[in-house]
Scaffold this motif. Structure first.
Motif, PDB file in Angstrom:
ATOM      1  N   ALA A 129      35.099  50.324  25.073  1.00  0.00           N
ATOM      2  CA  ALA A 129      35.397  51.743  24.859  1.00  0.00           C
ATOM      3  C   ALA A 129      34.876  52.613  26.005  1.00  0.00           C
ATOM      4  O   ALA A 129      35.330  53.758  26.173  1.00  0.00           O
ATOM      5  CB  ALA A 129      34.787  52.216  23.537  1.00  0.00           C
ATOM      6  N   GLN A 130      33.949  52.084  26.787  1.00  0.00           N
ATOM      7  CA  GLN A 130      33.371  52.836  27.910  1.00  0.00           C
ATOM      8  C   GLN A 130      34.104  52.556  29.223  1.00  0.00           C
ATOM      9  O   GLN A 130      33.657  52.994  30.283  1.00  0.00           O
ATOM     10  CB  GLN A 130      31.882  52.484  28.055  1.00  0.00           C
ATOM     11  CG  GLN A 130      31.059  52.841  26.820  1.00  0.00           C
ATOM     12  CD  GLN A 130      29.652  52.256  26.884  1.00  0.00           C
ATOM     13  OE1 GLN A 130      29.465  51.061  27.115  1.00  0.00           O
ATOM     14  NE2 GLN A 130      28.671  53.110  26.702  1.00  0.00           N
ATOM     15  N   LEU A 131      35.229  51.842  29.153  1.00  0.00           N
ATOM     16  CA  LEU A 131      35.982  51.466  30.354  1.00  0.00           C
ATOM     17  C   LEU A 131      37.345  52.157  30.371  1.00  0.00           C
ATOM     18  O   LEU A 131      37.887  52.534  29.338  1.00  0.00           O
ATOM     19  CB  LEU A 131      36.208  49.951  30.389  1.00  0.00           C
ATOM     20  CG  LEU A 131      34.986  49.042  30.312  1.00  0.00           C
ATOM     21  CD1 LEU A 131      35.424  47.587  30.314  1.00  0.00           C
ATOM     22  CD2 LEU A 131      34.030  49.309  31.474  1.00  0.00           C
ATOM     23  N   SER A 132      37.895  52.285  31.583  1.00  0.00           N
ATOM     24  CA  SER A 132      39.263  52.792  31.723  1.00  0.00           C
ATOM     25  C   SER A 132      40.254  51.672  31.419  1.00  0.00           C
ATOM     26  O   SER A 132      39.882  50.499  31.289  1.00  0.00           O
ATOM     27  CB  SER A 132      39.488  53.298  33.147  1.00  0.00           C
ATOM     28  OG  SER A 132      39.488  52.200  34.063  1.00  0.00           O
ATOM     29  N   GLY A 133      41.529  52.033  31.326  1.00  0.00           N
ATOM     30  CA  GLY A 133      42.558  51.028  31.051  1.00  0.00           C
ATOM     31  C   GLY A 133      42.613  49.948  32.119  1.00  0.00           C
ATOM     32  O   GLY A 133      42.744  48.754  31.808  1.00  0.00           O
ATOM     33  N   GLY A 134      42.501  50.340  33.372  1.00  0.00           N
ATOM     34  CA  GLY A 134      42.525  49.359  34.456  1.00  0.00           C
ATOM     35  C   GLY A 134      41.334  48.425  34.420  1.00  0.00           C
ATOM     36  O   GLY A 134      41.453  47.227  34.706  1.00  0.00           O
ATOM     37  N   GLN A 135      40.161  48.970  34.059  1.00  0.00           N
ATOM     38  CA  GLN A 135      38.957  48.137  33.964  1.00  0.00           C
ATOM     39  C   GLN A 135      39.060  47.149  32.803  1.00  0.00           C
ATOM     40  O   GLN A 135      38.664  45.993  32.926  1.00  0.00           O
ATOM     41  CB  GLN A 135      37.727  49.039  33.798  1.00  0.00           C
ATOM     42  CG  GLN A 135      37.381  49.808  35.069  1.00  0.00           C
ATOM     43  CD  GLN A 135      36.451  50.978  34.821  1.00  0.00           C
ATOM     44  OE1 GLN A 135      36.224  51.390  33.673  1.00  0.00           O
ATOM     45  NE2 GLN A 135      35.925  51.554  35.882  1.00  0.00           N
TER      46      GLN A 135
END
Length: 352
Positions: A129-135
């Motif tokens: 949940a703390q990451l972007s879609g790309g990550q």
């Protein structure tokens, strides 16, 4: 893959129809085609998620047709990230190794190596949940490559990313797979993605492989009208031409015809030509064909012109410096070697 057949409804249309493909060790093969062409079904049969009605799947010389997915030596990246929200990135990447009861220090070593490859070192202790879609997508790829499988399967892994992120991650993915040397089967409907990633591209249509070859070969010499119309943005232009006196007559224009077309004298053929292979000029020149611009579309790097050539419409790529306006009269020319000829009845390329 040998003669794989899969039908989802009794007596219905085949999702894959006698498909045979061989992927070389370490090769990156892309399956590309429109929705419903059978590419994902083919991937799922290789993965062991679907059972073929007939045919065989072999990996490294071992027949795996009747083996469950877990015994095939595969790893897979799905269209959705499919990562566990309650686990940190570190646990997500190492999950497959943990399930295989790999020693903890070996898990840590492999997770660290995969994180370095995908630039995830600083995110190992974060939750998804703390990451972007790309990550998150990078985490899914890292989890797939960390198990060091014989074959890596990818089903449209970039489709959930925005255009810029997809472009960045595409280059990153090609670098990573190239470094690993893992045999990869990749499914996409995005023809630009297929062209940029694959060592070879298999273009699929209605459960069959329409053409198989290197990206540039398939793009330059489409085997039929479908492939030429599917690959490329804009797609290949197709003009109806009449073979007359050893030349190709397109409306009032006359184009040189290859010698092999002598058997087509007095008949119609389809002429295929890419937009970037058509030159445009505002002044009349010997051998150039008159046309009228209908639409001008700036694309940034070039102008995409829609022009009327007799009764035919043609897409032309012009430099941004060309002074193009709607309703303007211009002159077009295509080098004879850039023309591709097709049978109008079957759509198949003529042997020229």
């Amino acid at each position: 893959m040998e003669s794989l057949v899969k039908t989802y409804a009794s007596g219905g249309k085949r999702a894959t129809d006698e498909v045979s493909l061989e992927v070389a060790d370490g090769e990156f093969l892309v399956l590309v085609g429109p929705s419903g062409c059978g590419k994902t079904t083919l991937l799922r049969m290789v993965a062991g998620l679907e059972t073929p009605d007939s045919g065989r799947v072999s990996i490294g010389g071992r027949d795996v047709t009747d083996l469950p997915a877990r015994q095939r030596g595969l790893s897979m990246v799905f269209q959705s990230y499919a990562i566990f929200p309650h686990m940190k990135v570190r646990q997500n990447i190492g999950f497959g190794l943990t399930m295989r009861k790999v020693p903890r220090d070996e898990v840590e070593r492999r997770v660290k190596h995969a994180a370095e490859l995908l630039h995830l070192e600083e995110y190992l202790d974060r939750y998804p949940a703390q990451l972007s879609g790309g990550q998150r997508q990078r985490v899914a790829v890292a989890r797939a490559i960390v198990v060091d499988a014989d074959v890596l399967l990818m089903d449209e892994p970039l489709s959930n990313l925005d255009a810029l992120l997809r472009l960045q991650f595409r280059a990153e993915l090609k670098r990573i797979v190239g470094q690993l040397g893992t045999t990869t089967l990749y499914v996409t409907h995005d023809q630009a993605e297929a062209m940029s990633l694959g060592d070879r591209v298999a273009v699929m249509r209605e459960g069959k492989v329409a053409q198989l070859g290197t990206p540039l070969a398939v793009y330059d010499r489409p085997a039929d009208r479908f492939v030429g119309g599917f690959l490329g943005s804009p797609p290949m232009n197709f003009l109806t031409a009449h073979v007359r006196d050893g030349a190709l007559a397109v409306g009032d224009a006359t184009l040189p015809a290859p010698d092999e077309l002598s058997t087509w004298e007095g008949r119609d053929v389809l002429v295929g030509v890419r937009a970037e292979n058509i030159q445009v000029d505002a002044s009349a020149q010997p051998g150039w064909v008159p046309a009228q611009i209908e639409v001008v579309e700036p694309t940034g790097a070039a102008l995409l012109l829609t022009a009327r050539l007799g009764d035919e419409q043609v897409k032309v790529q012009a430099p941004t410096t060309f002074p193009a306006e709607p309703d303007q009269h211009v002159y077009l020319r295509a080098a004879p070697e850039s023309l591709r000829l097709y049978d109008p009845a079957t759509g198949l390329a003529l042997a020229t």
